[in-house]
Write an enzyme that holds these catalytic residues in place. Structure first.
Site, PDB file in Angstrom:
ATOM      1  N   SER A  15      26.055  39.376  51.493  1.00 63.90           N
ATOM      2  CA  SER A  15      26.625  40.111  52.621  1.00 63.90           C
ATOM      3  C   SER A  15      26.252  39.281  53.839  1.00 63.90           C
ATOM      4  O   SER A  15      25.506  38.307  53.714  1.00 63.90           O
ATOM      5  CB  SER A  15      26.003  41.510  52.739  1.00 63.90           C
ATOM      6  N   ARG A  16      26.662  39.671  55.039  1.00 63.59           N
ATOM      7  CA  ARG A  16      26.346  38.841  56.211  1.00 63.59           C
ATOM      8  C   ARG A  16      24.855  38.846  56.492  1.00 63.59           C
ATOM      9  O   ARG A  16      24.317  37.913  57.073  1.00 63.59           O
ATOM     10  CB  ARG A  16      27.121  39.334  57.427  1.00 63.59           C
TER      11      ARG A  16
ATOM     12  N   ARG B 275      39.558  44.614  48.562  1.00 68.16           N
ATOM     13  CA  ARG B 275      40.891  44.521  49.137  1.00 68.16           C
ATOM     14  C   ARG B 275      41.544  43.223  48.711  1.00 68.16           C
ATOM     15  O   ARG B 275      40.877  42.184  48.622  1.00 68.16           O
ATOM     16  CB  ARG B 275      40.832  44.570  50.665  1.00 68.16           C
TER      17      ARG B 275
ATOM     18  N   GLU C  68      50.595  45.286  48.042  1.00 69.52           N
ATOM     19  CA  GLU C  68      50.745  46.406  47.094  1.00 69.52           C
ATOM     20  C   GLU C  68      52.037  47.180  47.368  1.00 69.52           C
ATOM     21  O   GLU C  68      52.361  47.381  48.550  1.00 69.52           O
ATOM     22  CB  GLU C  68      49.525  47.333  47.219  1.00 69.52           C
TER      23      GLU C  68
ATOM     24  N   HIS D  21      45.427  49.886  41.999  1.00 68.97           N
ATOM     25  CA  HIS D  21      44.581  50.441  43.067  1.00 68.97           C
ATOM     26  C   HIS D  21      44.118  51.848  42.721  1.00 68.97           C
ATOM     27  O   HIS D  21      44.382  52.821  43.443  1.00 68.97           O
ATOM     28  CB  HIS D  21      45.331  50.431  44.413  1.00 68.97           C
TER      29      HIS D  21
END
Ligand code: NAP
Ligand code: 8YV
Length: 294
Positions: free
Chosen positions: A155-156, A213, A242, A260
Site C-alpha cells: 500500500s502507499r 477495479r 463493464e 463483478h
C-alpha cells in the site's frame, strides 16, 4: 426504506434535464446511486445535500467537487468485507485448480470415459501478495493465512496493526510473491499500475487476481502476459469497460472472468442497500451521515 420517509423520484440514468423539470431539480436534496455523478449532475441540483453511493468504491462520484459544493458523499464500507474476501479466495482456488473446466468436464459427460487432468498449478507453497491492505485486504490476508500461506503486501504506507511483510513498491511486491491479489480502489492514482513490468516480475508460475477495479490493470499487458506464458493464470471480477469483456480475454483458457460479483450475495447487497438508506435518513434526521467518504 427511503420511500417510507421521503418523496422519491426514480430516474433510469443521469440525464436530469430529460427526466426532471426545473422545479423538480430544485426540489432534489439527496441522491441514492450507483453510477457516474459528475460536476454537471451536481450543478444541476442546486439544493443537493447528500450523494449516497451504493458500493464502497466511489471513484465514479466526483467527491472532491461535491465537497466544494458542501454536498456530503457516502459509501458502503465494511458491510461487504467478508463477502468480497470469500469470493476472492474462491476465485483464486478456482483459477489454480481449474474448477470451471472441471465442472464443464463433468457436464459434458467426459468423466464417463476419462479422468480430469491434474491441475498444473497448486496453491501449496505459494506466497501471496496483496495490493491494498485495507478493510477488504485484511480480510483476504486472514483467509490466506488460514490456508497456511505467507502474506506480503503493498500500500502507499505500512498498514497499522499488520505484521505481514511490507513492500514500498508494487514491483518489489510482485517480485517477492507468486500470487498477486489487487484490491486497491480505482481512480487516476492506481490506473494501469498492474502493467507488463509488474506481471513479468510475478513470473511464469505467477497467478494474478483482481477483485478491486478493472482500471488498475493494463488489460493489453494482462492479455499478452497470459497468452505468452509470462504469468501462468489469472482470475478477474472486474474489467475496464463493464460489462463488455474483450474477445481476446474470452479466448484465453488460463483466464477466469467473473461479472463483478464480489459483494453479490442477497444478504450483503441488502446490507449495502440498508446502509445507503440509513445514510440518507440519518443525514436528514440528525444532520450527520453514517459513512461519509474520507
Ligand atoms: P480501503 O479500506 O480504503 O483500502 C484500500 C487500500 O488500498 C488501502 O490499504 C490503501 O492504503 C491502498 N491504496 C489506496 N490507494 C493506493 C495507491 N495509489 N497505491 C497503493 N495502495 C493504495 O478500501 P476497501 O474497503 O478495502 O475497498 C477497496 C476497493 O475494492 C474499493 O475501492 C473497490 O474499488 C473494490 N471493491 C470491489 C468489489 C467487487 O465487487 N469486486 C467489492 C467491494 C470493493 P494506503 O492509503 O496506505 O495506500
Ligand atoms: C458492487 C463494489 O458491485 O462496493 C463496491 O465498490 O464494487 C461492489 O460491491 C457495487 O458497488 C454495487 O453494484
Amino acid at each position: 426504506m427511503l420511500r417510507s420517509q421521503f418523496n422519491l423520484i426514480e430516474i433510469p440514468d443521469c440525464d436530469l434535464e430529460a427526466h426532471l423539470t426545473a422545479q423538480q431539480r430544485a426540489a432534489i436534496r439527496g441522491v441514492a446511486c450507483y453510477t457516474t455523478i459528475d460536476q454537471n449532475f451536481i450543478d444541476a441540483l442546486p439544493n443537493l445535500e447528500i450523494v449516497a453511493n451504493y458500493g464502497v468504491g466511489y471513484e465514479r462520484v466526483d467527491a472532491a467537487y461535491a465537497r466544494t459544493r458542501n454536498v456530503v458523499v457516502t459509501n458502503t464500507p465494511d458491510v461487504l468485507n467478508e463477502e468480497v474476501a470469500d469470493l476472492t479466495l474462491g476465485l483464486l482456488i478456482s483459477v489454480v485448480r481449474e474448477i470451471p473446466k472441471a465442472t464443464a468436464f463433468v457436464r459434458n459427460g467426459e468423466w464417463k470415459t476419462s479422468s480430469f487432468p491434474h491441475s498444473r498449478l497448486t496453491l501449496r507453497n505459494r506466497t501471496v501478495g496483496i495490493y491494498g491492505m485495507g478493510r477488504i485486504g485484511r480480510c483476504i490476508a486472514r483467509r490466506v493465512e488460514a490456508f497456511g500461506l505467507p502474506v506480503a503486501y503493498h500500500s502507499r504506507r505500512p498498514a497499522e496493526g499488520v505484521d505481514y511483510a511490507y513492500f514500498p513498491t508494487l514491483l518489489e511486491l510482485a517480485s517477492a510473491v507468486d500470487v498477486l491479489i489487487s484490491i486497491v480502489p480505482g481512480g487516476p492514482a492506481t490506473e494501469k499500475t498492474v502493467n507488463a513490468e509488474v506481471l513479468s516480475a510475478l513470473g511464469s508460475e505467477g497467478v494474478f487476481i483482481n477483485v478491486g477495479r478493472g482500471s488498475v490493470v493494463d488489460e493489453d499487458a494482462l492479455i499478452s502476459a497470459l497468452r505468452t506464458g509470462t504469468i501462468a493464470a489469472a482470475g478477474i471480477d472486474v474489467i475496464v469497460d463493464e460489462p463488455n469483456v474483450p474477445e481476446e480475454m474470452l479466448a484465453l483458457d488460463n483466464l477466469t472472468v467473473l461479472p463483478h460479483i464480489g459483494s453479490a450475495s442477497v444478504s450483503t447487497r441488502t446490507a449495502m442497500a440498508d446502509l445507503v438508506a440509513r445514510n440518507i435518513i440519518s443525514w436528514f434526521q440528525d444532520g450527520a451521515a453514517i459513512t461519509p467518504v474520507p
